[in-house]
Design an enzyme around this catalytic site. Structure first.
Site, PDB file in Angstrom:
ATOM      1  N   ASP A   1     -52.169 -35.715  19.554  1.00 11.80           N
ATOM      2  CA  ASP A   1     -52.122 -35.369  18.124  1.00 11.80           C
ATOM      3  C   ASP A   1     -51.160 -34.203  17.869  1.00 11.80           C
ATOM      4  OD1 ASP A   1     -53.624 -33.329  19.291  1.00 11.80           O
ATOM      5  OD2 ASP A   1     -55.286 -33.442  17.871  1.00 11.80           O
TER       6      ASP A   1
ATOM      7  N   LYS B   1     -43.386 -35.202  23.856  1.00  9.04           N
ATOM      8  CA  LYS B   1     -44.280 -36.347  23.607  1.00  9.04           C
ATOM      9  C   LYS B   1     -43.828 -37.084  22.339  1.00  9.04           C
ATOM     10  CE  LYS B   1     -47.513 -37.489  25.575  1.00  9.04           C
ATOM     11  NZ  LYS B   1     -47.732 -38.353  26.772  1.00  9.04           N
TER      12      LYS B   1
HETATM   13  P1  NAD Z   1     -52.702 -34.173  33.654  1.00  7.36           P
HETATM   14  O1  NAD Z   1     -51.673 -33.090  33.617  1.00  7.36           O
HETATM   15  O2  NAD Z   1     -54.075 -33.862  34.086  1.00  7.36           O
HETATM   16  O3  NAD Z   1     -52.191 -35.351  34.611  1.00  7.36           O
HETATM   17  C1  NAD Z   1     -50.875 -35.820  34.565  1.00  7.36           C
HETATM   18  C2  NAD Z   1     -50.690 -36.764  35.760  1.00  7.36           C
HETATM   19  O4  NAD Z   1     -49.349 -37.282  35.686  1.00  7.36           O
HETATM   20  C3  NAD Z   1     -50.838 -36.075  37.118  1.00  7.36           C
HETATM   21  O5  NAD Z   1     -51.566 -36.896  38.012  1.00  7.36           O
HETATM   22  C4  NAD Z   1     -49.392 -35.922  37.597  1.00  7.36           C
HETATM   23  O6  NAD Z   1     -49.264 -35.929  39.017  1.00  7.36           O
HETATM   24  C5  NAD Z   1     -48.734 -37.142  36.961  1.00  7.36           C
HETATM   25  N1  NAD Z   1     -47.294 -36.956  36.772  1.00  7.36           N
HETATM   26  C6  NAD Z   1     -46.671 -35.890  36.204  1.00  7.36           C
HETATM   27  N2  NAD Z   1     -45.325 -36.065  36.247  1.00  7.36           N
HETATM   28  C7  NAD Z   1     -45.106 -37.279  36.831  1.00  7.36           C
HETATM   29  C8  NAD Z   1     -43.943 -38.022  37.140  1.00  7.36           C
HETATM   30  N3  NAD Z   1     -42.714 -37.552  36.896  1.00  7.36           N
HETATM   31  N4  NAD Z   1     -44.090 -39.244  37.725  1.00  7.36           N
HETATM   32  C9  NAD Z   1     -45.332 -39.736  38.011  1.00  7.36           C
HETATM   33  N5  NAD Z   1     -46.468 -39.059  37.755  1.00  7.36           N
HETATM   34  C10 NAD Z   1     -46.364 -37.845  37.163  1.00  7.36           C
HETATM   35  O7  NAD Z   1     -52.650 -34.820  32.206  1.00  7.36           O
HETATM   36  P2  NAD Z   1     -53.854 -35.422  31.334  1.00  7.36           P
HETATM   37  O8  NAD Z   1     -54.545 -34.327  30.639  1.00  7.36           O
HETATM   38  O9  NAD Z   1     -54.605 -36.378  32.177  1.00  7.36           O
HETATM   39  O10 NAD Z   1     -53.024 -36.226  30.230  1.00  7.36           O
HETATM   40  C11 NAD Z   1     -52.671 -37.592  30.436  1.00  7.36           C
HETATM   41  C12 NAD Z   1     -51.898 -38.082  29.224  1.00  7.36           C
HETATM   42  O11 NAD Z   1     -52.683 -37.936  28.059  1.00  7.36           O
HETATM   43  C13 NAD Z   1     -50.610 -37.299  28.962  1.00  7.36           C
HETATM   44  O12 NAD Z   1     -49.610 -38.205  28.558  1.00  7.36           O
HETATM   45  C14 NAD Z   1     -50.972 -36.368  27.819  1.00  7.36           C
HETATM   46  O13 NAD Z   1     -49.840 -36.068  27.023  1.00  7.36           O
HETATM   47  C15 NAD Z   1     -51.985 -37.204  27.071  1.00  7.36           C
HETATM   48  N6  NAD Z   1     -53.006 -36.460  26.308  1.00  7.36           N
HETATM   49  C16 NAD Z   1     -53.774 -35.500  26.930  1.00  7.36           C
HETATM   50  C17 NAD Z   1     -54.758 -34.844  26.206  1.00  7.36           C
HETATM   51  C18 NAD Z   1     -55.663 -33.805  26.846  1.00  7.36           C
HETATM   52  O14 NAD Z   1     -56.466 -33.199  26.157  1.00  7.36           O
HETATM   53  N7  NAD Z   1     -55.606 -33.611  28.156  1.00  7.36           N
HETATM   54  C19 NAD Z   1     -54.944 -35.145  24.845  1.00  7.36           C
HETATM   55  C20 NAD Z   1     -54.144 -36.124  24.252  1.00  7.36           C
HETATM   56  C21 NAD Z   1     -53.171 -36.768  24.999  1.00  7.36           C
END
Ligand code: NAD
Ligand code: TYD
Length: 352
Positions: free
Chosen positions: A134, A162
């Site tokens: 968001d 994003k």
């Molecule tokens: P996180 O940081 O916990 O995990 C990210 C994962 O992506 C990790 O396992 C990392 O090793 C992997 N990664 C990073 N760069 C990479 C690359 N170049 N190639 C392959 N793998 C790679 O993130 P999260 O909190 O699990 O978020 C996951 C998704 O959800 C993201 O796209 C984030 O923008 C979105 N999101 C997160 C939240 C939140 O509150 N955490 C809310 C809304 C959206």
């Protein structure tokens, strides 16, 4: 049998999503987890799945910014569905070092889209689901909500990267007819979250009796969603969502940061048999984040009315489950706190 290529499956939401998938239908799915294993990825989070489903769960240590390696993964597994979580995900890190956010979030998404376009050229019944935030909508005042139609106005390098990736996904739908769906979600909490985000930072610091760093006055508002509900919502969109559409996912649960921290202090004191005020005494107000977005709040009527989605875990229940998980999984927390983690804590908090 459908093959799902899940990027970032070793991260917080990705590993919860893979657990959710296998709890639904483990024997009838093929899941390929493509993850670079950055500081935020922990293969320990999926040990149970790889032991229980050795035929159905596959791990590929691949950087999505590396097109050739990604191409080989597509050739080898021929996926039907891509669920794209992989990202650099932390706003504070994007402020100190934005480059990785551009490489992974923008170029990595572009590479995935190119592979999907190449391999799905003549395929029907395929889907690219893009998981977004968001934060692309910017910041709200005390009034109003983010709708799917709200204009993009990202403020941090993270949210700008994003936003770019969302636009690319949408462009591949309009230009090449790639079947896509996009979800924009509010702040998640729950098991397997890396201790750089608000809730696990606080739990970890309480466990170590360290100061609890609250940015500014602690009055910023976030809309907190239990991660399992996020995973169910994504699956609902994948199975029922209309191609080319965006769906907002929120928790209908706006809370000020300081209220979250106080609640955590009380619940942790209860769990650990400490005095009620013990952890509250550790609260420390620190220098605010530059460009700190004031408030996020999602309107998720579209997901509810068009796809019949309902939230199932309220905050009182979700936060207790989260605390109990961290207390029962100290080994997971110790494992993820590598040398890199200590360096980050030092750079992020030493000058505040
Ligand atoms: P996180 O940081 O916990 O995990 C990210 C994962 O992506 C990790 O396992 C990392 O090793 C992997 N990664 C990073 N760069 C990479 C690359 N170049 N190639 C392959 N793998 C790679 O993130 P999260 O909190 O699990 O978020 C996951 C998704 O959800 C993201 O796209 C984030 O923008 C979105 N999101 C997160 C939240 C939140 O509150 N955490 C809310 C809304 C959206
Ligand atoms: P965070 O978990 O980093 O998520 P986001 O910035 O993507 O919303 O932060 C949530 C809120 O908590 C945000 O307003 C910043 C604040 N915060 C603190 O006050 N102290 C902290 O140590 C952290 C990590 C965040």
């Amino acid at each position: 049998m459908k093959t799902l290529l899940v990027t970032g499956g070793a991260g917080f939401i990705g590993s919860n999503f893979i657990h959710y998938l296998f709890s639904l239908n483990g024997e009838n799915l093929n899941v390929v987890n493509v993850d670079k294993l950055t500081y935020a990825g922990n293969p320990l989070s999926l040990n149970d799945i790889s032991n229980r489903f050795p035929e159905n769960y596959h791990f590929e240590k691949v950087d999505i910014a590396d097109y050739d390696s990604l191409d080989k993964v597509f050739m080898r597994y021929n996926p039907d569905i891509v669920v794209h979580f992989a990202a650099e995900s932390h706003v504070d890190r994007s402020i100190t070092g934005p480059k990785e956010f551009i490489d992974t979030n923008i170029n990595g998404t572009f590479n995935l889209l190119e592979c999907a376009r190449k391999y799905w050229n003549d395929k029907k019944d395929v889907l690219f689901h893009h998981v977004s935030t968001d934060e692309v909508y910017g910041s709200l005042t005390d009034e109003g909500f983010f709708y799917e139609t709200t204009a993009y106005d990202p403020h941090s390098p993270y949210s700008a990267s994003k936003a770019s990736s969302d636009h690319l996904v949408s462009a591949y739908y309009h230009t090449y007819g790639l079947p896509v769906t996009i979800s924009n979600c509010s702040n998640n909490y729950g098991p397997y979250q890396f201790p750089e985000k608000l809730i696990p930072v606080m739990i970890n610091n309480m466990l170590e009796s360290k100061p609890l760093p609250v940015y500014g006055k602690g009055l910023n508002v976030r809309d907190w969603l239990y991660v399992e509900d996020h995973c169910r919502a994504i699956w609902t969109i994948i199975t029922k969502g209309k191609r080319g559409e965006t769906y907002n996912i929120g928790g209908e649960n706006e809370i000020k940061n300081i209220d979250i921290v106080n609640t955590l202090c009380e619940l942790m004191a209860e769990e650990m048999n400490e005095e009620k005020e013990y952890f509250k005494n550790l609260i420390t107000y620190v220098k605010d984040r530059p460009g700190h977005d004031w408030r996020y709040a999602i309107n998720m009527d579209k997901l509810k009315t068009e796809l019949g989605f309902e939230l199932s875990v309220d905050f009182a229940e979700g936060i207790r489950r989260t605390i109990k998980w961290y207390l029962a999984n100290k080994a997971w927390m110790d494992n993820i706190k590598s040398g890199e983690y200590l360096t980050w804590i030092e750079t992020n908090y030493s000058n505040r």
